[in-house]
Design a protein around this motif. Structure first.
Motif, PDB file in Angstrom:
ATOM      1  N   LEU A  85       0.717  -1.221   0.165  1.00  0.00           N
ATOM      2  CA  LEU A  85       0.088   0.090   0.106  1.00  0.00           C
ATOM      3  C   LEU A  85       0.953   1.257  -0.016  1.00  0.00           C
ATOM      4  CD1 LEU A  85      -2.821   1.304   0.183  1.00  0.00           C
ATOM      5  CD2 LEU A  85      -2.501   1.206   2.736  1.00  0.00           C
TER       6      LEU A  85
ATOM      7  N   ALA B 162      -6.511   0.089   4.312  1.00  0.00           N
ATOM      8  CA  ALA B 162      -5.901  -0.878   5.412  1.00  0.00           C
ATOM      9  C   ALA B 162      -6.775  -1.672   6.173  1.00  0.00           C
ATOM     10  CB  ALA B 162      -4.903   0.253   6.250  1.00  0.00           C
TER      11      ALA B 162
ATOM     12  N   ALA C 183       4.285  -1.288   3.294  1.00  0.00           N
ATOM     13  CA  ALA C 183       3.452  -0.261   2.965  1.00  0.00           C
ATOM     14  C   ALA C 183       4.685   1.049   3.111  1.00  0.00           C
ATOM     15  CB  ALA C 183       2.489   0.051   4.085  1.00  0.00           C
TER      16      ALA C 183
ATOM     17  N   ILE D 224       4.272   5.172   3.302  1.00  0.00           N
ATOM     18  CA  ILE D 224       3.272   6.133   3.811  1.00  0.00           C
ATOM     19  C   ILE D 224       3.863   7.414   3.754  1.00  0.00           C
ATOM     20  CG2 ILE D 224       1.560   6.648   5.456  1.00  0.00           C
ATOM     21  CD1 ILE D 224       1.868   3.632   6.219  1.00  0.00           C
TER      22      ILE D 224
ATOM     23  N   ILE E  77      -3.052   0.363  10.136  1.00  0.00           N
ATOM     24  CA  ILE E  77      -2.451  -1.040   9.612  1.00  0.00           C
ATOM     25  C   ILE E  77      -2.259  -1.794  10.995  1.00  0.00           C
ATOM     26  CG2 ILE E  77      -0.408  -1.793   8.291  1.00  0.00           C
ATOM     27  CD1 ILE E  77      -0.695   0.570   6.494  1.00  0.00           C
TER      28      ILE E  77
ATOM     29  N   THR F 284       3.514  -5.929   9.217  1.00  0.00           N
ATOM     30  CA  THR F 284       3.397  -5.093   7.997  1.00  0.00           C
ATOM     31  C   THR F 284       4.885  -4.593   8.074  1.00  0.00           C
ATOM     32  OG1 THR F 284       1.188  -4.750   7.568  1.00  0.00           O
ATOM     33  CG2 THR F 284       2.758  -3.250   6.854  1.00  0.00           C
TER      34      THR F 284
ATOM     35  N   MET G 224       6.631  -1.291   7.200  1.00  0.00           N
ATOM     36  CA  MET G 224       6.240   0.102   6.514  1.00  0.00           C
ATOM     37  C   MET G 224       7.393   1.305   6.708  1.00  0.00           C
ATOM     38  SD  MET G 224       2.732   0.713   8.813  1.00  0.00           S
ATOM     39  CE  MET G 224       2.993  -0.289  10.419  1.00  0.00           C
TER      40      MET G 224
END
Length: 193
Positions: A25, A61, A69, A71, A87, A94, A96
């Motif tokens: 994402l 999410a 991810a 972000i 998330i 995850t 991130m």
């Protein structure tokens, strides 16, 4: 941002580094950057979903928590930290990365506390982002060639106090013994080099 050529496809090494769950994402309100990064990550083997706001990022999410991810910290409708929390509330494995044009140590610390692995300043290229996403635990990060300037250190200190004051401009200005409008001008600018 540097991308692999459009004809390039994910290598077996890329696929091995990414793992079995290839969901990614990307949340960023800079549309052209978002689409370029999405294409570059798809070329490396990720199954990419994109969002251009905090609300859209949180919705995606919650619907389908990703394994990876990227972000942006500052979005038009709020903070990317809210997406990280959403998330993390659905999935604790995850990987991130927080990406922002307004890089500072205080928000990096908050992002890491919430579960982000790394913090990259824009303009980060696709190779840097890919490397950060697939870096294994314990791998060392390369040290920067140039240390922070005095202006940058001052800016970082202001950002740290601002975060400690829960982003309250008046309280931050009081603690720094600084005029409120001066502080607002500093906060509105990009970080010095």
């Amino acid at each position: 941002m540097t991308e692999k050529s459009p004809a390039a496809h994910a290598t077996p090494q890329d696929a091995e580094l990414i793992g079995a769950d290839k969901t990614l994402l990307i949340v960023d309100d800079d549309g052209p950057f978002l689409r370029r990064l999405a294409r570059a990550m798809e070329a490396r083997g990720f199954a990419v979903e994109i969002a251009e706001s905090v609300a859209e990022g949180i919705a995606k999410a919650k619907t389908r928590p990703p394994k990876h991810a990227v972000i942006d910290l500052r979005l038009g409708d709020g903070s990317g930290l809210d997406v990280i929390e959403a998330i993390r509330g659905r999935r604790d494995d995850t990987r991130m990365i927080v990406l922002t044009g307004y890089g500072n140590i205080a928000t990096a610390v908050n992002a890491v506390k919430l579960g982000a692995l790394d913090y990259l300043a824009k303009p980060a290229d696709a190779d840097e982002i890919f490397t950060a996403l697939v870096r294994r635990e314990g791998e060392r990060v390369e040290l920067p060639e140039n240390p922070m300037s005095a202006d940058r250190v001052r800016w970082e200190h202001i950002q740290r106090v601002y975060e400690m004051c829960e982003r309250n401009v008046s309280e931050t200005a009081r603690r720094l013994n600084m005029h409120r409008r001066t502080l607002q001008r500093i906060l509105a600018k990009r970080a010095p080099k």
